[in-house]
Design an enzyme around this catalytic site. Structure first.
Site, PDB file in Angstrom:
ATOM      1  N   ASP A 118       0.847  -1.196   0.000  1.00 57.99           N
ATOM      2  CA  ASP A 118       0.000   0.000   0.000  1.00 57.99           C
ATOM      3  C   ASP A 118       0.889   1.254   0.000  1.00 57.99           C
ATOM      4  O   ASP A 118       1.891   1.321   0.722  1.00 57.99           O
ATOM      5  CB  ASP A 118      -0.904  -0.007   1.234  1.00 57.99           C
ATOM      6  CG  ASP A 118      -2.059   0.966   1.108  1.00 57.99           C
ATOM      7  OD1 ASP A 118      -3.206   0.502   1.061  1.00 57.99           O
ATOM      8  OD2 ASP A 118      -1.816   2.190   1.043  1.00 57.99           O
ATOM      9  N   ILE A 119       0.501   2.238  -0.809  1.00 57.07           N
ATOM     10  CA  ILE A 119       1.302   3.457  -0.956  1.00 57.07           C
ATOM     11  C   ILE A 119       1.182   4.382   0.274  1.00 57.07           C
ATOM     12  O   ILE A 119       2.049   5.234   0.503  1.00 57.07           O
ATOM     13  CB  ILE A 119       0.887   4.201  -2.250  1.00 57.07           C
ATOM     14  CG1 ILE A 119       2.007   5.088  -2.772  1.00 57.07           C
ATOM     15  CG2 ILE A 119      -0.388   4.979  -2.069  1.00 57.07           C
ATOM     16  CD1 ILE A 119       1.748   5.639  -4.174  1.00 57.07           C
TER      17      ILE A 119
ATOM     18  N   GLN B 249     -14.260   2.743   1.520  1.00 56.30           N
ATOM     19  CA  GLN B 249     -13.648   2.379   0.226  1.00 56.30           C
ATOM     20  C   GLN B 249     -13.294   3.641  -0.557  1.00 56.30           C
ATOM     21  O   GLN B 249     -14.116   4.558  -0.689  1.00 56.30           O
ATOM     22  CB  GLN B 249     -14.603   1.503  -0.605  1.00 56.30           C
ATOM     23  CG  GLN B 249     -13.956   0.971  -1.880  1.00 56.30           C
ATOM     24  CD  GLN B 249     -14.863   0.019  -2.659  1.00 56.30           C
ATOM     25  OE1 GLN B 249     -16.069  -0.069  -2.411  1.00 56.30           O
ATOM     26  NE2 GLN B 249     -14.276  -0.704  -3.611  1.00 56.30           N
TER      27      GLN B 249
ATOM     28  N   HIS C 129     -10.564  -5.196  -3.043  1.00 57.05           N
ATOM     29  CA  HIS C 129      -9.230  -5.519  -2.519  1.00 57.05           C
ATOM     30  C   HIS C 129      -9.314  -5.894  -1.047  1.00 57.05           C
ATOM     31  O   HIS C 129     -10.212  -5.459  -0.326  1.00 57.05           O
ATOM     32  CB  HIS C 129      -8.261  -4.352  -2.702  1.00 57.05           C
ATOM     33  CG  HIS C 129      -8.779  -3.042  -2.207  1.00 57.05           C
ATOM     34  ND1 HIS C 129      -9.665  -2.283  -2.930  1.00 57.05           N
ATOM     35  CD2 HIS C 129      -8.540  -2.355  -1.072  1.00 57.05           C
ATOM     36  CE1 HIS C 129      -9.950  -1.174  -2.260  1.00 57.05           C
ATOM     37  NE2 HIS C 129      -9.299  -1.197  -1.118  1.00 57.05           N
TER      38      HIS C 129
ATOM     39  N   HIS D 218      -7.020  -5.735   2.436  1.00 56.70           N
ATOM     40  CA  HIS D 218      -5.851  -5.182   3.101  1.00 56.70           C
ATOM     41  C   HIS D 218      -5.287  -6.221   4.058  1.00 56.70           C
ATOM     42  O   HIS D 218      -6.051  -6.873   4.785  1.00 56.70           O
ATOM     43  CB  HIS D 218      -6.228  -3.976   3.973  1.00 56.70           C
ATOM     44  CG  HIS D 218      -6.783  -2.800   3.254  1.00 56.70           C
ATOM     45  ND1 HIS D 218      -6.040  -1.674   3.021  1.00 56.70           N
ATOM     46  CD2 HIS D 218      -8.014  -2.542   2.740  1.00 56.70           C
ATOM     47  CE1 HIS D 218      -6.788  -0.762   2.407  1.00 56.70           C
ATOM     48  NE2 HIS D 218      -7.989  -1.267   2.219  1.00 56.70           N
TER      49      HIS D 218
HETATM   50  P1  5GP Z   1      -9.707   1.421   0.447  1.00 56.63           P
HETATM   51  O1  5GP Z   1      -9.765   2.712   1.235  1.00 56.63           O
HETATM   52  O2  5GP Z   1     -10.423   1.552  -0.876  1.00 56.63           O
HETATM   53  O3  5GP Z   1     -10.123   0.225   1.224  1.00 56.63           O
HETATM   54  O4  5GP Z   1      -8.165   1.191   0.158  1.00 56.63           O
HETATM   55  C1  5GP Z   1      -7.480   1.698  -0.947  1.00 56.63           C
HETATM   56  C2  5GP Z   1      -6.026   1.639  -0.623  1.00 56.63           C
HETATM   57  O5  5GP Z   1      -5.296   1.831  -1.814  1.00 56.63           O
HETATM   58  C3  5GP Z   1      -5.562   2.719   0.366  1.00 56.63           C
HETATM   59  O6  5GP Z   1      -5.001   2.106   1.513  1.00 56.63           O
HETATM   60  C4  5GP Z   1      -4.554   3.516  -0.431  1.00 56.63           C
HETATM   61  O7  5GP Z   1      -3.463   3.930   0.344  1.00 56.63           O
HETATM   62  C5  5GP Z   1      -4.137   2.552  -1.515  1.00 56.63           C
HETATM   63  N1  5GP Z   1      -3.713   3.202  -2.733  1.00 56.63           N
HETATM   64  C6  5GP Z   1      -4.345   4.227  -3.366  1.00 56.63           C
HETATM   65  N2  5GP Z   1      -3.672   4.563  -4.489  1.00 56.63           N
HETATM   66  C7  5GP Z   1      -2.592   3.734  -4.562  1.00 56.63           C
HETATM   67  C8  5GP Z   1      -1.531   3.606  -5.512  1.00 56.63           C
HETATM   68  O8  5GP Z   1      -1.430   4.299  -6.510  1.00 56.63           O
HETATM   69  N3  5GP Z   1      -0.618   2.638  -5.247  1.00 56.63           N
HETATM   70  C9  5GP Z   1      -0.683   1.835  -4.152  1.00 56.63           C
HETATM   71  N4  5GP Z   1       0.274   0.940  -3.987  1.00 56.63           N
HETATM   72  N5  5GP Z   1      -1.677   1.929  -3.239  1.00 56.63           N
HETATM   73  C10 5GP Z   1      -2.628   2.867  -3.456  1.00 56.63           C
END
Ligand code: 5GP
Ligand code: ZN
Length: 141
Positions: free
Chosen positions: A33-34, A96, A102, A104
């Site tokens: 994760d970035i 999200q 995805h 985590h």
């Molecule tokens: P969500 O909030 O949708 O459950 O998680 C999305 C995740 O994707 C976040 O933890 C965010 O940091 C990660 N993320 C967003 N953009 C990028 C990216 O360009 N590269 C990577 N490696 N992770 C990303």
């Protein structure tokens, strides 16, 4: 060619956007994760594009869960955290932000203060029983 050219994670799978890849197989892809919530925070995604758990095929969901187990075990063996959370968010109300399903993998350490919990307080057991009955009907007919 990404499955969905407007999807960030499809573009990562296609190699159009760089990432720190840690695992891939026929059905899944995993990378760091970035914006890590903790050291070792990783993401596991199906190659199949689906917005949430509801649109994802059962086969892709199963493959993603199996890859998440592999990643979680590697994280445990490599980083020896005190614990690991698996987290999966559907729709903005649930946190999200990227609309490609995805999982985590979030390593945890004692007292790290990450806010993934909720206060423990007893529920209204009549309401819980009523809801359970509705869900049993929905699930079992
Ligand atoms: P969500 O909030 O949708 O459950 O998680 C999305 C995740 O994707 C976040 O933890 C965010 O940091 C990660 N993320 C967003 N953009 C990028 C990216 O360009 N590269 C990577 N490696 N992770 C990303
Ligand atoms: Zn996608």
């Amino acid at each position: 060619m990404p499955a969905d050219k407007d999807c960030l994670f499809c573009r990562i799978i296609a190699g159009d956007i760089p990432c720190q890849r840690i695992y891939e197989d026929e059905h899944t892809f995993a990378f760091m994760d970035i914006n890590p919530a903790s050291t070792g925070h990783a993401l596991i995604i199906p190659r199949e594009h689906a917005r949430t758990i509801h649109e994802l095929s059962p086969e892709a969901l199963a493959a993603t869960a199996l890859s998440a187990q592999k990643v979680a075990t590697a994280v445990r063996d490599t980083l020896t955290p005190d614990g690991i959370n698996l987290l999966q968010c559907n729709e903005p109300a649930a946190g999200q932000t990227v609309f490609h399903f995805h999982l985590h993998v979030i390593p945890r350490s004692k007292g790290d203060g990450l806010a993934l919990g909720w206060p423990i307080s007893p529920g209204d057991m009549d309401a819980v029983a009523g809801l359970a009955a509705r869900l049993r009907t929905r699930l079992n007919g």
